[in-house]
Design a protein around this motif. Structure first.
Motif, PDB file in Angstrom:
ATOM      1  N   LEU A 346       0.827  -1.200   0.000  1.00 33.81           N
ATOM      2  CA  LEU A 346       0.000   0.000   0.000  1.00 33.81           C
ATOM      3  C   LEU A 346       0.867   1.259   0.000  1.00 33.81           C
ATOM      4  N   ALA A 347       1.903   1.271   0.827  1.00 36.64           N
ATOM      5  CA  ALA A 347       2.801   2.431   0.870  1.00 36.64           C
ATOM      6  C   ALA A 347       3.533   2.617  -0.446  1.00 36.64           C
ATOM      7  N   ALA A 348       3.943   1.509  -1.066  1.00 35.48           N
ATOM      8  CA  ALA A 348       4.671   1.599  -2.332  1.00 35.48           C
ATOM      9  C   ALA A 348       3.782   2.109  -3.454  1.00 35.48           C
ATOM     10  N   ASN A 349       2.522   1.671  -3.479  1.00 33.73           N
ATOM     11  CA  ASN A 349       1.617   2.037  -4.573  1.00 33.73           C
ATOM     12  C   ASN A 349       0.955   3.384  -4.382  1.00 33.73           C
ATOM     13  N   THR A 350       0.644   3.720  -3.142  1.00 36.62           N
ATOM     14  CA  THR A 350      -0.165   4.909  -2.877  1.00 36.62           C
ATOM     15  C   THR A 350       0.659   6.054  -2.278  1.00 36.62           C
ATOM     16  N   GLY A 351       1.737   5.747  -1.580  1.00 35.90           N
ATOM     17  CA  GLY A 351       2.563   6.783  -0.987  1.00 35.90           C
ATOM     18  C   GLY A 351       2.498   6.816   0.523  1.00 35.90           C
ATOM     19  N   MET A 352       1.536   6.105   1.111  1.00 35.85           N
ATOM     20  CA  MET A 352       1.468   5.953   2.568  1.00 35.85           C
ATOM     21  C   MET A 352       0.599   4.740   2.877  1.00 35.85           C
ATOM     22  N   ASN A 353       0.726   4.214   4.091  1.00 39.96           N
ATOM     23  CA  ASN A 353      -0.153   3.135   4.514  1.00 39.96           C
ATOM     24  C   ASN A 353      -0.999   3.597   5.701  1.00 39.96           C
ATOM     25  N   PHE A 354      -1.749   2.697   6.297  1.00 39.37           N
ATOM     26  CA  PHE A 354      -2.673   3.073   7.376  1.00 39.37           C
ATOM     27  C   PHE A 354      -1.936   3.708   8.562  1.00 39.37           C
ATOM     28  N   ASN A 355      -0.828   3.105   8.966  1.00 39.56           N
ATOM     29  CA  ASN A 355      -0.090   3.639  10.107  1.00 39.56           C
ATOM     30  C   ASN A 355       0.502   5.013   9.811  1.00 39.56           C
ATOM     31  N   ASP A 356       0.980   5.192   8.566  1.00 36.96           N
ATOM     32  CA  ASP A 356       1.485   6.511   8.167  1.00 36.96           C
ATOM     33  C   ASP A 356       0.383   7.562   8.275  1.00 36.96           C
ATOM     34  N   PHE A 357      -0.785   7.213   7.804  1.00 36.75           N
ATOM     35  CA  PHE A 357      -1.899   8.161   7.818  1.00 36.75           C
ATOM     36  C   PHE A 357      -2.336   8.471   9.247  1.00 36.75           C
ATOM     37  N   PHE A 358      -2.337   7.434  10.104  1.00 33.59           N
ATOM     38  CA  PHE A 358      -2.711   7.667  11.498  1.00 33.59           C
ATOM     39  C   PHE A 358      -1.708   8.606  12.180  1.00 33.59           C
ATOM     40  N   THR A 359      -0.430   8.394  11.927  1.00 34.92           N
ATOM     41  CA  THR A 359       0.583   9.289  12.490  1.00 34.92           C
ATOM     42  C   THR A 359       0.384  10.707  11.964  1.00 34.92           C
ATOM     43  N   PHE A 360       0.066  10.815  10.686  1.00 29.52           N
ATOM     44  CA  PHE A 360      -0.178  12.122  10.064  1.00 29.52           C
ATOM     45  C   PHE A 360      -1.323  12.854  10.763  1.00 29.52           C
ATOM     46  N   ILE A 361      -2.476  12.196  10.915  1.00 31.75           N
ATOM     47  CA  ILE A 361      -3.618  12.907  11.505  1.00 31.75           C
ATOM     48  C   ILE A 361      -3.394  13.168  12.993  1.00 31.75           C
ATOM     49  N   THR A 362      -2.614  12.301  13.661  1.00 29.86           N
ATOM     50  CA  THR A 362      -2.311  12.541  15.078  1.00 29.86           C
ATOM     51  C   THR A 362      -1.473  13.805  15.233  1.00 29.86           C
ATOM     52  N   ARG A 363      -0.451  13.941  14.435  1.00 26.00           N
ATOM     53  CA  ARG A 363       0.396  15.139  14.520  1.00 26.00           C
ATOM     54  C   ARG A 363      -0.404  16.406  14.200  1.00 26.00           C
ATOM     55  N   PHE A 364      -1.271  16.333  13.195  1.00 22.21           N
ATOM     56  CA  PHE A 364      -2.048  17.524  12.854  1.00 22.21           C
ATOM     57  C   PHE A 364      -3.109  17.817  13.916  1.00 22.21           C
ATOM     58  N   THR A 365      -3.644  16.784  14.542  1.00 21.21           N
ATOM     59  CA  THR A 365      -4.568  17.020  15.657  1.00 21.21           C
ATOM     60  C   THR A 365      -3.856  17.755  16.780  1.00 21.21           C
ATOM     61  N   PHE A 366      -2.676  17.270  17.161  1.00 18.09           N
ATOM     62  CA  PHE A 366      -1.905  17.923  18.212  1.00 18.09           C
ATOM     63  C   PHE A 366      -1.574  19.358  17.837  1.00 18.09           C
ATOM     64  N   ALA A 367      -1.140  19.575  16.601  1.00 15.53           N
ATOM     65  CA  ALA A 367      -0.752  20.920  16.170  1.00 15.53           C
ATOM     66  C   ALA A 367      -1.938  21.876  16.228  1.00 15.53           C
ATOM     67  N   ASN A 368      -3.100  21.433  15.762  1.00 20.37           N
ATOM     68  CA  ASN A 368      -4.287  22.286  15.808  1.00 20.37           C
ATOM     69  C   ASN A 368      -4.716  22.579  17.239  1.00 20.37           C
ATOM     70  N   LEU A 369      -4.635  21.573  18.119  1.00 21.68           N
ATOM     71  CA  LEU A 369      -5.007  21.781  19.522  1.00 21.68           C
ATOM     72  C   LEU A 369      -4.027  22.717  20.232  1.00 21.68           C
ATOM     73  N   VAL A 370      -2.744  22.565  19.931  1.00 23.64           N
ATOM     74  CA  VAL A 370      -1.745  23.447  20.536  1.00 23.64           C
ATOM     75  C   VAL A 370      -2.028  24.906  20.162  1.00 23.64           C
ATOM     76  N   LEU A 371      -2.308  25.159  18.899  1.00 21.48           N
ATOM     77  CA  LEU A 371      -2.586  26.528  18.450  1.00 21.48           C
ATOM     78  C   LEU A 371      -3.892  27.044  19.044  1.00 21.48           C
ATOM     79  N   LEU A 372      -4.915  26.183  19.087  1.00 21.58           N
ATOM     80  CA  LEU A 372      -6.203  26.590  19.645  1.00 21.58           C
ATOM     81  C   LEU A 372      -6.072  26.877  21.140  1.00 21.58           C
ATOM     82  N   ASP A 373      -5.328  26.052  21.833  1.00 19.54           N
ATOM     83  CA  ASP A 373      -5.113  26.252  23.259  1.00 19.54           C
ATOM     84  C   ASP A 373      -4.462  27.610  23.519  1.00 19.54           C
TER      85      ASP A 373
END
Length: 498
Positions: A346-373
């Motif tokens: 999946l990572a080879a064909n699409t550019g990321m896999n499920f775990n990559d995407f989960f890490t991505f949305i986790t980091r962006f969730t934290f970043a948005n919460l930090v700024l909102l806080d």
């Protein structure tokens, strides 16, 4: 724009079109024009002035509705429009050879199909320019017919990554909220210890490209990588775009739901657009399109996504995962790590896999919460509705992230422990801090505030209750729970969870 790699089967309809001649419809486009080329043009793409369009209007009229548009008037001060274009309006090929000639680039042979794309070779920019001038220059009487018919098209040149000091252009305001490239400026999208290499394009590159091609070069029918948005700016030359609206996307799949069409076909209704020099086209998420260079052309292209089309990205990952799994299902019983193999494919064909995407949305969730806080603690009125456009934007982002995290909870293929993430550790990670800063600056620019006034959040982070609330995230449920607790702590944004 870049399309995801795959090896689909051809449908009978598409095979019938390309059986006797590799590009019959391409010839029609080039030689006969839209009215006579045998396809049904059902409408044109709207054209608007970028100087008269606000960011809010762009979001409401095009990004939220996922509709294409051509935007004019935004390229007047671009360095690329001066350096890269000759006095006659043609590509300044000599400039590229002189300044960027040693760069290694991917070049497509527009006359040779390879699966659902064109065959690609690697060469230097100087070699590409030499071949262009040899085959399509003013003096090419000695060029063979086969050479003349084999039109080369430089694609997916990571120019910004390679030449960060040379500011060829400024990303237009409408496309500034770019989570994909912002993330890749500070983090790798995919890092598998078995396959990771620092120079691996999937791991560490971006999705900001330069394209260069002579008249007659073209890109086959495709939807962009990750089903992202894209924008494409013509520095010089003219392009013809053919769009297939989402209501007709079923026509590009065969009976096994494999993407199988390479060239435009006549049993659909297309939207058409001729893009002139110094015009930018917005390509909506998931729209199939085919592009032909009607003149010698240079363009700048970005793939990007944000909270408005984040769910599309997750939907595509799930579809591609199921396809990758089905493709190797017959070796499940003899494979020690079948699921791991599926995720690597999946990572080879699409550019990321499920775990990559989960890490991505986790980091962006934290970043948005930090700024909102930070913004809430810096704002005296935190008991009512969002008090600024930036706060409202952050809340909208978090709502989208929460929705996607919820949809990941019961997903087959997501490991039981996709990745442990601690906000306390991230708060000491310079790359995460830079991501937060860049995200904050983005929204200051979009909403017309001074980006220099935004900086004390780093000091605030050390004393923030968010570090306790988001102490550890291992699963999508952890992320949802942590987000809900953080929002509750902020008290004023209960609508986020509705």
């Amino acid at each position: 724009m870049r399309s995801p790699g795959s090896i689909p089967a051809n449908s009978r309809r598409n095979h019938r079109q390309i059986k006797n001649s590799p590009y019959p419809l391409l010839r029609s486009v080039s030689d006969c024009g839209n009215r006579e080329m045998g396809i049904n043009i059902g409408g044109q793409i709207e054209r608007v002035s970028g100087k008269e369009l606000s960011y809010r209007e762009f979001v409401e009229r095009y990004m939220k509705k996922n509709e294409p548009v051509v935007i004019t008037g935004l390229m007047d001060d671009w360095r690329a429009c001066r350096d890269w274009v000759s006095e006659g309006g043609k590509p300044n090929l000599h400039f590229f050879s002189t300044h960027f000639g040693k760069s290694r680039v991917q070049v497509a042979d527009c006359g040779t199909r390879e699966f659902t794309d064109q065959k690609r070779v690697e060469m230097s920019v100087s070699q590409f320019v030499d071949q262009w001038l040899h085959c399509h220059g003013e003096d090419h009487a000695d060029v063979s017919t086969s050479e003349r018919n084999s039109i080369l098209y430089l694609k997916d040149w990571h120019f910004v990554k390679e030449y960060p000091v040379y500011t060829a252009y400024t990303t237009p305001l409408f496309f500034h909220d770019d989570w994909l490239n912002l993330y890749l400026d500070y983090h790798h999208m995919h890092k598998d210890p078995d396959t990771y290499q620092e120079t691996n394009e999937i791991c560490c590159s971006d999705y900001r490209f330069v394209y260069m091609g002579a008249k007659g070069s073209w890109t086959p029918l495709h939807a962009d990588v990750f089903r992202s948005y894209s924008w494409s700016a013509n520095v010089c030359g003219k392009k013809q775009w053919l769009f297939l609206p989402p209501s007709q996307h079923h026509l590009v799949f065969d009976r096994n739901m494999k993407n199988s069409v390479y060239d435009i076909f006549n049993d659909a209704v297309w939207l058409e657009c001729t893009q002139e020099r110094n015009e930018i086209i917005f390509v909506p998420s998931g729209w199939y399109h085919q592009v032909h260079n009607l003149e010698d052309t240079i363009s700048i292209n970005h793939n990007w996504f944000n909270s408005y089309n984040l769910s599309w990205i997750w939907d595509l990952l799930q579809r591609d995962y199921n396809e990758a799994k089905d493709y190797i299902e017959d070796i499940r019983d003899i494979c020690d790590d079948f699921e791991g193999l599926c995720q690597r494919n999946l990572a080879a064909n699409t550019g990321m896999n499920f775990n990559d995407f989960f890490t991505f949305i986790t980091r962006f969730t934290f970043a948005n919460l930090v700024l909102l806080d930070y913004l809430c603690k810096d704002n005296e009125d935190v008991t009512g509705m969002p008090s600024s456009p930036i706060v409202s934007h952050l809340i909208s982002n978090l709502a989208s992230l929460r929705k996607v995290a919820l949809s990941m909870e019961s997903t087959e293929g997501l490991s039981d422990n996709p990745g442990i993430v601690h906000l306390a550790e991230m708060s000491n990670d310079p790359k995460f801090l830079e991501l937060c800063s860049a995200l904050g600056k983005t929204y200051k620019i979009i909403h017309g505030s001074d980006p220099q006034s935004y900086g004390a959040w780093r000091d605030n982070l050390g004393n923030s209750d968010l570090i306790k609330i988001l102490s550890k995230v291992c699963t999508p449920r952890d992320l949802v729970n942590g987000m809900d607790c953080a929002v509750k702590e902020l008290r004023s944004f209960s609508s986020l969870s509705s």
